[in-house]
Scaffold this motif. Structure first.
Motif, mmCIF file in Angstrom:
data_model
loop_
_atom_site.group_PDB
_atom_site.id
_atom_site.type_symbol
_atom_site.label_atom_id
_atom_site.label_comp_id
_atom_site.label_asym_id
_atom_site.label_seq_id
_atom_site.Cartn_x
_atom_site.Cartn_y
_atom_site.Cartn_z
ATOM 1 N N ASP A 3 0.844 -1.042 0.125
ATOM 2 C CA ASP A 3 0.049 -0.031 0.043
ATOM 3 C C ASP A 3 0.959 1.267 0.101
ATOM 4 O O ASP A 3 0.852 2.265 0.832
ATOM 5 N N THR A 4 1.809 1.275 -0.771
ATOM 6 C CA THR A 4 2.770 2.419 -1.086
ATOM 7 C C THR A 4 2.472 2.823 -2.379
ATOM 8 O O THR A 4 2.552 1.990 -3.503
ATOM 9 N N VAL A 64 7.860 3.331 -4.366
ATOM 10 C CA VAL A 64 8.295 2.084 -4.726
ATOM 11 C C VAL A 64 9.548 2.011 -5.726
ATOM 12 O O VAL A 64 10.722 1.486 -5.563
ATOM 13 N N SER A 65 9.406 2.557 -6.795
ATOM 14 C CA SER A 65 10.239 2.739 -7.915
ATOM 15 C C SER A 65 11.416 3.218 -7.578
ATOM 16 O O SER A 65 12.719 3.040 -7.693
ATOM 17 N N GLN A 66 11.617 4.372 -6.607
ATOM 18 C CA GLN A 66 12.800 5.118 -6.284
ATOM 19 C C GLN A 66 13.557 4.236 -5.127
ATOM 20 O O GLN A 66 14.692 4.109 -5.339
ATOM 21 N N ILE A 67 12.979 3.537 -4.242
ATOM 22 C CA ILE A 67 13.403 2.597 -3.566
ATOM 23 C C ILE A 67 14.176 1.387 -3.956
ATOM 24 O O ILE A 67 15.307 1.180 -3.884
ATOM 25 N N TYR A 68 13.385 0.814 -5.228
ATOM 26 C CA TYR A 68 14.050 -0.066 -5.853
ATOM 27 C C TYR A 68 15.255 0.373 -6.890
ATOM 28 O O TYR A 68 16.160 -0.478 -6.464
ATOM 29 N N VAL A 126 13.356 -4.519 -0.627
ATOM 30 C CA VAL A 126 12.330 -3.466 -0.892
ATOM 31 C C VAL A 126 11.098 -3.753 -0.175
ATOM 32 O O VAL A 126 10.563 -2.825 0.668
ATOM 33 N N ARG A 127 10.622 -5.227 -0.320
ATOM 34 C CA ARG A 127 9.450 -5.256 0.448
ATOM 35 C C ARG A 127 9.603 -5.399 1.933
ATOM 36 O O ARG A 127 8.849 -4.687 2.667
#
Length: 66
Positions: free
Chosen positions: A20-21, A26-30, A55-56
């Motif tokens: 729920d992000t 998520v793309s940046q963290i990945y 990431v998860r």
């Protein structure tokens, strides 16, 4: 034989839905996590899998803090 690489967009979408992000977050963290892993990686075959797992974990852990 090379392993088939997962589609990064699909992985990011899945992680975003699971945690729920926002997809952009998520793309940046990945991308940041992948860059960190690439610095010291000697084998790249499983990098997408390891990055997705990290990431998860990072997102689930941060959600528990709130």
């Amino acid at each position: 034989m090379d392993q088939p690489q997962p589609n990064v967009d699909e992985v990011v979408q899945a992680i975003a839905a699971e945690t729920d992000t926002p997809t952009e977050t998520v793309s940046q963290i990945y991308a940041d996590t992948l860059a960190d892993f690439r610095v010291e990686a000697r084998v790249f075959d499983y990098l997408p899998l390891l990055v997705a797992k990290r990431v998860r974990s990072k997102l689930k852990h941060s959600k528990r803090k709130h």
